[in-house]
Write a protein that holds these residues in place. Structure first.
Motif, mmCIF file in Angstrom:
data_model
loop_
_atom_site.group_PDB
_atom_site.id
_atom_site.type_symbol
_atom_site.label_atom_id
_atom_site.label_comp_id
_atom_site.label_asym_id
_atom_site.label_seq_id
_atom_site.Cartn_x
_atom_site.Cartn_y
_atom_site.Cartn_z
ATOM 1 N N GLY A 169 6.596 5.327 3.608
ATOM 2 C CA GLY A 169 7.667 4.062 3.787
ATOM 3 C C GLY A 169 9.140 4.882 3.500
ATOM 4 O O GLY A 169 10.238 4.286 3.889
ATOM 5 N N SER A 170 9.192 5.952 2.712
ATOM 6 C CA SER A 170 10.557 6.466 2.340
ATOM 7 C C SER A 170 10.978 6.965 3.358
ATOM 8 O O SER A 170 12.466 6.690 3.997
ATOM 9 C CB SER A 170 10.393 7.313 1.090
ATOM 10 N N PHE A 171 10.405 7.834 4.253
ATOM 11 C CA PHE A 171 11.041 8.443 5.481
ATOM 12 C C PHE A 171 11.108 7.332 6.463
ATOM 13 O O PHE A 171 12.133 7.382 7.434
ATOM 14 C CB PHE A 171 9.887 9.222 6.122
ATOM 15 N N SER A 172 10.642 6.099 6.381
ATOM 16 C CA SER A 172 10.797 5.217 7.542
ATOM 17 C C SER A 172 12.132 4.376 7.133
ATOM 18 O O SER A 172 12.827 3.517 7.952
ATOM 19 C CB SER A 172 9.645 4.226 7.556
ATOM 20 N N SER A 173 12.608 4.645 5.932
ATOM 21 C CA SER A 173 13.503 3.324 5.585
ATOM 22 C C SER A 173 15.000 3.969 5.659
ATOM 23 O O SER A 173 15.233 5.589 5.057
ATOM 24 C CB SER A 173 13.289 3.261 4.009
ATOM 25 N N SER A 174 15.823 3.288 6.019
ATOM 26 C CA SER A 174 17.342 3.878 6.321
ATOM 27 C C SER A 174 18.064 3.964 4.959
ATOM 28 O O SER A 174 19.119 4.733 5.046
ATOM 29 C CB SER A 174 17.911 2.867 7.145
ATOM 30 N N ILE A 175 17.563 3.368 3.913
ATOM 31 C CA ILE A 175 18.080 3.442 2.657
ATOM 32 C C ILE A 175 17.880 4.893 1.987
ATOM 33 O O ILE A 175 18.454 5.549 1.601
ATOM 34 C CB ILE A 175 17.656 2.334 1.691
ATOM 35 N N MET A 176 16.481 5.164 2.114
ATOM 36 C CA MET A 176 15.741 6.121 1.500
ATOM 37 C C MET A 176 15.837 7.446 2.298
ATOM 38 O O MET A 176 16.025 8.582 1.767
ATOM 39 C CB MET A 176 14.205 6.030 0.815
ATOM 40 N N PRO A 206 -11.458 12.271 15.006
ATOM 41 C CA PRO A 206 -11.203 11.365 16.440
ATOM 42 C C PRO A 206 -11.613 10.034 16.440
ATOM 43 O O PRO A 206 -11.078 9.301 17.030
ATOM 44 C CB PRO A 206 -11.945 12.635 17.501
ATOM 45 N N THR A 207 -12.765 9.946 15.554
ATOM 46 C CA THR A 207 -13.421 8.703 15.842
ATOM 47 C C THR A 207 -13.092 7.845 14.320
ATOM 48 O O THR A 207 -13.530 6.446 14.324
ATOM 49 C CB THR A 207 -14.920 8.708 15.743
ATOM 50 N N ILE A 208 -12.432 8.280 13.568
ATOM 51 C CA ILE A 208 -12.132 7.661 12.249
ATOM 52 C C ILE A 208 -11.454 6.297 12.455
ATOM 53 O O ILE A 208 -10.548 6.225 13.346
ATOM 54 C CB ILE A 208 -11.532 8.559 11.160
ATOM 55 N N THR A 209 -11.532 5.191 11.452
ATOM 56 C CA THR A 209 -10.741 4.120 11.464
ATOM 57 C C THR A 209 -9.567 4.090 10.626
ATOM 58 O O THR A 209 -9.766 4.605 9.378
ATOM 59 C CB THR A 209 -11.845 2.692 11.201
ATOM 60 N N ILE A 210 -8.364 3.921 11.095
ATOM 61 C CA ILE A 210 -7.169 4.115 10.400
ATOM 62 C C ILE A 210 -6.548 2.904 10.292
ATOM 63 O O ILE A 210 -6.253 2.157 11.225
ATOM 64 C CB ILE A 210 -6.188 5.178 11.190
ATOM 65 N N ASP A 211 -6.391 2.374 9.072
ATOM 66 C CA ASP A 211 -5.627 1.262 8.755
ATOM 67 C C ASP A 211 -4.191 1.703 8.403
ATOM 68 O O ASP A 211 -4.182 2.877 7.585
ATOM 69 C CB ASP A 211 -6.229 0.386 7.823
ATOM 70 N N TYR A 212 -3.258 0.917 8.667
ATOM 71 C CA TYR A 212 -1.804 1.590 8.174
ATOM 72 C C TYR A 212 -1.184 0.354 7.197
ATOM 73 O O TYR A 212 -1.177 -0.822 7.629
ATOM 74 C CB TYR A 212 -0.863 1.749 9.209
ATOM 75 N N LYS A 213 -0.835 0.756 6.216
ATOM 76 C CA LYS A 213 -0.288 -0.328 5.037
ATOM 77 C C LYS A 213 1.399 -0.372 5.513
ATOM 78 O O LYS A 213 1.922 0.462 5.134
ATOM 79 C CB LYS A 213 -0.415 0.084 3.733
ATOM 80 N N LEU A 214 1.321 -1.292 6.040
ATOM 81 C CA LEU A 214 2.825 -1.690 6.651
ATOM 82 C C LEU A 214 3.823 -2.226 5.974
ATOM 83 O O LEU A 214 3.801 -3.311 5.392
ATOM 84 C CB LEU A 214 2.870 -2.292 8.148
ATOM 85 N N ALA A 215 4.975 -1.497 5.181
ATOM 86 C CA ALA A 215 5.702 -2.185 4.176
ATOM 87 C C ALA A 215 7.163 -2.575 4.917
ATOM 88 O O ALA A 215 7.578 -1.580 5.684
ATOM 89 C CB ALA A 215 6.130 -0.924 3.256
ATOM 90 N N ILE A 216 7.533 -3.605 4.770
ATOM 91 C CA ILE A 216 8.681 -4.275 5.485
ATOM 92 C C ILE A 216 9.520 -4.574 4.526
ATOM 93 O O ILE A 216 9.563 -5.455 3.392
ATOM 94 C CB ILE A 216 8.160 -5.771 6.476
ATOM 95 N N ARG A 217 10.792 -4.134 4.910
ATOM 96 C CA ARG A 217 11.948 -4.580 3.943
ATOM 97 C C ARG A 217 12.726 -5.914 4.491
ATOM 98 O O ARG A 217 12.883 -6.091 5.464
ATOM 99 C CB ARG A 217 13.036 -3.488 3.870
ATOM 100 N N GLN A 218 12.985 -6.684 3.457
ATOM 101 C CA GLN A 218 13.668 -7.828 3.796
ATOM 102 C C GLN A 218 15.073 -7.904 3.319
ATOM 103 O O GLN A 218 15.606 -7.451 2.353
ATOM 104 C CB GLN A 218 12.841 -9.140 3.123
ATOM 105 N N SER A 247 -5.619 -0.719 12.628
ATOM 106 C CA SER A 247 -5.328 -2.083 12.173
ATOM 107 C C SER A 247 -4.153 -2.025 11.243
ATOM 108 O O SER A 247 -3.849 -0.854 10.885
ATOM 109 C CB SER A 247 -6.489 -2.817 11.418
ATOM 110 N N PHE A 248 -3.389 -3.178 11.010
ATOM 111 C CA PHE A 248 -2.411 -3.213 10.184
ATOM 112 C C PHE A 248 -2.364 -4.178 8.912
ATOM 113 O O PHE A 248 -2.922 -5.211 8.967
ATOM 114 C CB PHE A 248 -0.994 -3.709 10.651
ATOM 115 N N HIS A 249 -1.899 -3.492 7.612
ATOM 116 C CA HIS A 249 -2.369 -4.193 6.479
ATOM 117 C C HIS A 249 -0.454 -4.639 6.039
ATOM 118 O O HIS A 249 0.102 -3.701 5.635
ATOM 119 C CB HIS A 249 -2.726 -3.324 5.331
ATOM 120 N N VAL A 250 -0.159 -5.787 6.377
ATOM 121 C CA VAL A 250 1.123 -6.058 6.100
ATOM 122 C C VAL A 250 1.719 -6.757 4.907
ATOM 123 O O VAL A 250 1.285 -7.789 4.601
ATOM 124 C CB VAL A 250 1.562 -6.976 7.327
ATOM 125 N N THR A 251 2.787 -5.889 4.416
ATOM 126 C CA THR A 251 3.196 -6.664 3.249
ATOM 127 C C THR A 251 4.857 -5.985 2.919
ATOM 128 O O THR A 251 5.362 -5.377 3.726
ATOM 129 C CB THR A 251 2.326 -6.005 1.840
#
Ligand SMILES: Cc1cc2nc3c(=O)[nH]c(=O)nc-3n(C[C@H](O)[C@H](O)[C@H](O)COP(=O)(O)O)c2cc1C
Ligand code: SF4
Length: 368
Positions: A169-176, A206-218, A247-251
């Motif tokens: 999340g910090s790498f993704s953020s233009s603030i951090m 290769p076959t693992i199920t990967i969920d991503y906790k997607l953090a969104i800044r408002q 899949s995505f876990h969105v918050t």
């Protein structure tokens, strides 16, 4: 009509027996209490439990490579599997230097600094930490995700969730993220760390199920400092999907006050049931992968409506399942009126954790 919330769903090669998931929740309890708590929640009928904050690191006392921790995780997995429930490891990497934590620890122990003051200090140190990481260190952190996923599967976890609100999340953020190389600057560059972590997992498993906790800044009003902005979702989500997310876990994003990601009933802004689902609506525009909604969701009728409207495919709850672990069984047995609804007081769960007393609930007999 059969309830959609009780119907199964496929996530990659896994089948969830219904749509209800226990959200990642660090419990802060003793080994025995932790196992009992997970067993109790699994017994209540959820489809999957996400074990919060499993370090994607080779060192540390909760590392998947630490002998003692290994037994702890195996005990958790066995307890959850014995109730026919899937178990997911939330892989995270910290975004603050260990030395920063050590620096402030004496003040915390002497109660001269509160846990939230410590949190603020650590958050302040994140931009410098992200900017100062060498390419070698970044490569090591990335490959740690692949190795940790492989180790998690080896010991019995069914799938992994990448915690998109710590280092990712910090790498993704233009603030951090104030880097000026290929890991910083444009949204495509800021996505590169998270994408690399997902690719590292996919390559090792290769076959693992990967969920991503997607953090969104408002913005307007501003909440959260890590994660991506609304307008960055259109770039971020397809790149993660291409890297191998299932899949995505969105918050909402974090790195501000914990009360903004775990809102109490009297929160100035996030008051409504399903207050973060508007973020899921935006993610929906850019992916057909299953989306899990989370945050201030308690009532079966409300959940059923969101599933029927196809806003989300699954729901994760933390506090509601702490307040009443039998939630799913009660819905199954048409005993919804007897569900103990979480009142979002945060008194014994979040505050219990912050006071180092472990996660509890005002409904627990001993807490009454
Ligand atoms: C005591 C407590 C511990 C938590 N620990 C984690 C964690 O380890 N990892 C994580 O991603 N989220 C964690 N969360 C956030 C929850 O997963 C969830 O997003 C948040 O509580 C909002 O959902 P709720 O309204 O159903 O509680 C925690 C929440 C609580 C209350
Ligand atoms: S202590 Fe309050 S907020 Fe926490 S789970 Fe119980 S009712 Fe919900």
């Amino acid at each position: 009509m059969d309830k959609k919330l009780l119907s199964p769903i496929k996530l990659n090669n896994l089948e969830l027996k219904n749509r209800i998931i226990f959200a990642p929740t660090s419990l802060g309890l003793s080994h025995e209490e932790t196992i009992n708590k997970y067993k109790q929640i699994a017994h209540g009928g959820v489809a999957m439990i996400i074990v919060g904050d499993v370090p994607a690191s080779k060192t540390g006392f909760l590392s998947l490579y630490n002998k003692k921790a290994l037994q702890y995780y195996k005990d958790i997995i066995n307890a959850i599997h014995s109730e026919d429930v899937l178990v997911c490891a939330q892989l995270h990497a910290s975004d603050s230097k260990f030395t920063s934590l050590i620096k402030y620890l004496p003040a915390v122990l002497m109660k001269k600094m509160s846990p939230s003051e410590l949190r603020n200090k650590l958050n302040e140190s994140v931009p410098h930490y992200i900017s100062s990481l060498s390419k070698n260190s970044i490569n090591k952190l990335v490959s740690n995700f692949g190795d940790a996923a492989e180790q998690a599967m080896k010991i019995g976890f069914d799938c992994v969730q990448v915690h998109g609100d710590r280092l990712c999340g910090s790498f993704s953020s233009s603030i951090m993220n104030q880097r000026s190389d290929e890991f910083g600057g444009s949204i495509v560059n800021r996505t590169k760390f998270a994408v690399s972590c997902v690719e590292a997992i996919r390559k090792k498993c290769p076959t693992i199920t990967i969920d991503y906790k997607l953090a969104i800044r408002q913005e307007n009003p501003h909440y959260g400092n890590a994660g991506v902005l609304f307008e960055e979702i259109s770039t971020f989500v397809p790149l993660l999907e291409k890297a191998g997310v299932n899949s995505f876990h969105v918050t909402i994003a974090n790195h501000g006050s914990l009360e903004d990601t775990i809102p109490p009933k009297n929160h100035t802004y996030f008051k409504e049931q399903g207050c973060f689902l508007k973020f899921a609506d935006e993610v929906r525009k850019y992916t057909e992968l299953p989306i899990c909604g989370v945050g201030c969701i308690e009532e079966p009728a409300f959940i059923e409506q969101q599933l029927q409207k196809q806003r989300i495919e699954m729901v994760a709850m933390s506090r509601q399942l702490i307040a009443d672990s039998e939630w799913v069984n009660k819905v199954k047995n048409n005993e919804e009126e007897s569900i103990r609804i979480c009142v979002r007081c945060n008194q014994k769960c979040l505050k219990g954790m912050q006071a180092h007393q472990g996660v509890h609930c005002i409904y627990e007999r001993s807490a009454l």
